[in-house]
Motif scaffolding. Structure first.
Motif, mmCIF file in Angstrom:
data_model
loop_
_atom_site.group_PDB
_atom_site.id
_atom_site.type_symbol
_atom_site.label_atom_id
_atom_site.label_comp_id
_atom_site.label_asym_id
_atom_site.label_seq_id
_atom_site.Cartn_x
_atom_site.Cartn_y
_atom_site.Cartn_z
ATOM 1 N N GLU A 182 0.720 -1.667 0.066
ATOM 2 C CA GLU A 182 -0.099 0.283 0.037
ATOM 3 C C GLU A 182 1.087 1.511 -0.063
ATOM 4 O OE1 GLU A 182 -2.543 -3.261 2.644
ATOM 5 O OE2 GLU A 182 -0.612 -2.761 1.827
ATOM 6 N N GLY A 183 1.673 1.505 0.498
ATOM 7 C CA GLY A 183 2.494 2.304 0.887
ATOM 8 C C GLY A 183 3.396 2.399 -0.980
ATOM 9 N N LEU A 184 4.285 1.449 -0.893
ATOM 10 C CA LEU A 184 4.491 1.491 -2.554
ATOM 11 C C LEU A 184 3.648 2.016 -3.327
ATOM 12 C CD1 LEU A 184 6.246 -1.669 -2.684
ATOM 13 C CD2 LEU A 184 7.451 0.821 -2.271
ATOM 14 N N LEU A 185 2.835 1.628 -3.554
ATOM 15 C CA LEU A 185 1.318 2.598 -4.737
ATOM 16 C C LEU A 185 1.276 3.744 -4.104
ATOM 17 C CD1 LEU A 185 -1.280 -0.486 -4.933
ATOM 18 C CD2 LEU A 185 1.087 -0.069 -6.817
ATOM 19 N N HIS A 186 0.794 3.875 -3.099
ATOM 20 C CA HIS A 186 0.619 5.744 -2.496
ATOM 21 C C HIS A 186 1.857 6.575 -2.756
ATOM 22 C CE1 HIS A 186 -1.600 8.425 -0.576
ATOM 23 N NE2 HIS A 186 0.128 9.282 0.122
ATOM 24 N N ALA A 187 2.982 5.486 -3.083
ATOM 25 C CA ALA A 187 4.369 6.659 -3.980
ATOM 26 C C ALA A 187 4.303 6.154 -5.195
ATOM 27 C CB ALA A 187 5.869 6.384 -2.671
ATOM 28 N N PRO A 194 13.332 -5.513 -5.083
ATOM 29 C CA PRO A 194 13.642 -4.887 -3.870
ATOM 30 C C PRO A 194 14.965 -4.091 -4.450
ATOM 31 C CG PRO A 194 13.533 -6.980 -3.838
ATOM 32 C CD PRO A 194 13.441 -6.658 -4.477
ATOM 33 N N LEU A 195 15.319 -4.198 -5.747
ATOM 34 C CA LEU A 195 16.673 -3.434 -5.917
ATOM 35 C C LEU A 195 16.437 -2.616 -6.772
ATOM 36 C CD1 LEU A 195 19.478 -6.159 -7.260
ATOM 37 C CD2 LEU A 195 19.262 -4.917 -5.087
ATOM 38 N N LYS A 196 15.102 -2.060 -7.349
ATOM 39 C CA LYS A 196 14.811 -1.070 -8.264
ATOM 40 C C LYS A 196 14.142 -0.845 -7.271
ATOM 41 C CE LYS A 196 14.009 -3.387 -12.301
ATOM 42 N NZ LYS A 196 12.372 -3.982 -13.350
ATOM 43 N N ALA A 202 11.232 8.096 -4.872
ATOM 44 C CA ALA A 202 9.544 8.524 -3.913
ATOM 45 C C ALA A 202 10.142 7.380 -2.865
ATOM 46 C CB ALA A 202 8.440 7.925 -4.095
ATOM 47 N N LEU A 203 11.239 6.998 -2.391
ATOM 48 C CA LEU A 203 11.650 5.706 -1.313
ATOM 49 C C LEU A 203 11.177 6.184 0.126
ATOM 50 C CD1 LEU A 203 12.044 2.524 -0.027
ATOM 51 C CD2 LEU A 203 14.443 3.484 0.692
ATOM 52 N N GLU A 252 16.703 11.301 11.246
ATOM 53 C CA GLU A 252 18.209 11.717 10.662
ATOM 54 C C GLU A 252 18.728 12.187 9.798
ATOM 55 O OE1 GLU A 252 21.890 14.166 13.063
ATOM 56 O OE2 GLU A 252 20.303 12.729 14.306
ATOM 57 N N ARG A 253 19.170 10.817 9.757
ATOM 58 C CA ARG A 253 20.076 10.741 7.909
ATOM 59 C C ARG A 253 18.855 10.376 6.732
ATOM 60 N NH1 ARG A 253 20.515 4.479 6.550
ATOM 61 N NH2 ARG A 253 18.121 4.807 6.367
ATOM 62 N N GLY A 254 17.679 11.107 6.875
ATOM 63 C CA GLY A 254 17.047 10.316 6.046
ATOM 64 C C GLY A 254 16.418 9.271 5.275
ATOM 65 N N PHE A 255 15.741 8.552 3.894
ATOM 66 C CA PHE A 255 15.626 7.593 3.454
ATOM 67 C C PHE A 255 16.535 7.414 1.981
ATOM 68 C CE2 PHE A 255 13.581 6.553 7.421
ATOM 69 C CZ PHE A 255 13.707 6.204 8.224
ATOM 70 N N ALA A 256 16.263 9.037 1.868
ATOM 71 C CA ALA A 256 16.686 8.789 0.080
ATOM 72 C C ALA A 256 18.251 8.670 0.496
ATOM 73 C CB ALA A 256 17.300 10.674 -0.252
#
Length: 279
Positions: A182-187, A194-196, A202-203, A252-256
């Motif tokens: 659901e989170g993936l589709l929302h983004a 997984p690697l893509k 948008a992660l 703090e690091r972020g997910f990008a």
């Protein structure tokens, strides 16, 4: 991958003797400490089967042997590898269904690697590999039944969601993706490769709701611990503080990209131990 508290991640330097689990459990009286390390050992061995590179049919057979051995333990004729568990099961009232739930959770990764589970499946996975460990643990710690089950529910999920957020890249490298569909589709992410997915700009949008969900579980776990004897909840409190700190370092690091590894330094760990171990 299960929560560090029970099946520490070797790539994170958390074998039993070097883990937050070890630091939290060494403060316990001997009988409790021994029971917790038995739970640790069981979880670690089952997790190793799930994470091994052996053929899937062989791993399924190995996991079934553990299920059979747990049944034998509770039928009064434990196999050699579970002989030492008899006293702990009897003394702390450890439940067969919690051991079996852990096995069921590990098994979810064996027929095929988990990739973008829906939210209900993700929650079931967290319950089996994390909260079930908690349900065994709270009996050892001596919490009352209702608050014990509630603490296991919330703290287990908080720790496991933190693990998932911390280990996104590591899990992707072995073909696993625990971020919810659901989170993936929302983004706007339609791939479940997984690697893509971990390379998607948008992660962070996928991770943000999981951060808030983990924070909510930490807060509810705190509510349970705050109304119980501080000595009874010392060990889970230490685990909670370790993992809440890791979660906030991740934020703090972020997910990008790039995503350097996040670890709690020795001074931060020592400060948590010093504050909560001797109350």
């Amino acid at each position: 991958m299960t929560l560090d508290a029970a099946v520490a991640n070797p790539s994170d330097g958390t074998s039993a003797s070097g883990s937050s689990f070890y630091a939290a459990m060494r403060i316990l009286p001997r009988e409790q400490r021994e029971a917790m390390f038995q739970i640790y050992s069981f979880c670690r061995q089952v997790d190793d089967i799930a994470d091994s590179e052996g053929p899937r049919p062989e791993r399924l057979a190995a996991i079934q042997r553990w299920r059979d051995d747990i049944d034998a333990l509770y039928q009064g004729h434990p196999p050699a590898r579970l002989q030492d568990y008899v006293a702990s099961v009897r003394h702390f009232g450890l439940k067969r269904e919690d051991f079996l739930a852990i096995i069921d959770g590990m098994e979810m990764d064996i027929p095929q690697d988990i990739r973008a589970p829906d939210l209900a499946t993700l929650d079931l996975y967290c319950d089996r590999v994390a909260s079930a460990v908690g349900r065994l643990s709270v009996r050892v710690f001596g919490l009352g039944e209702n608050d014990g089950i509630l603490l296991a529910h919330h703290l287990g999920r908080a720790l496991q969601l933190t693990n998932i957020l911390r280990d996104i890249d590591e899990d992707a490298s072995i073909g696993r993706l625990y971020l919810p569909l659901e989170g993936l589709l929302h983004a706007g992410i339609t791939s479940n490769d997984p690697l893509k997915v971990v390379a998607e700009p948008a992660l962070p949008k996928v991770c943000a709701p999981l951060v808030e969900r983990a924070r909510s579980h930490f807060e509810k776990a705190d509510e349970v611990m705050n109304r119980n004897s501080r000595r009874v909840v010392r060990a889970p409190r230490i685990m909670s503080k370790y993992y809440r700190a890791i979660l906030e370092l991740l934020v703090e690091r972020g997910f990008a990209l790039p995503r350097p590894a996040v670890r709690l330094n020795k001074m931060a760990k020592f400060a948590i131990i010093l504050r909560y171990a001797f109350i």
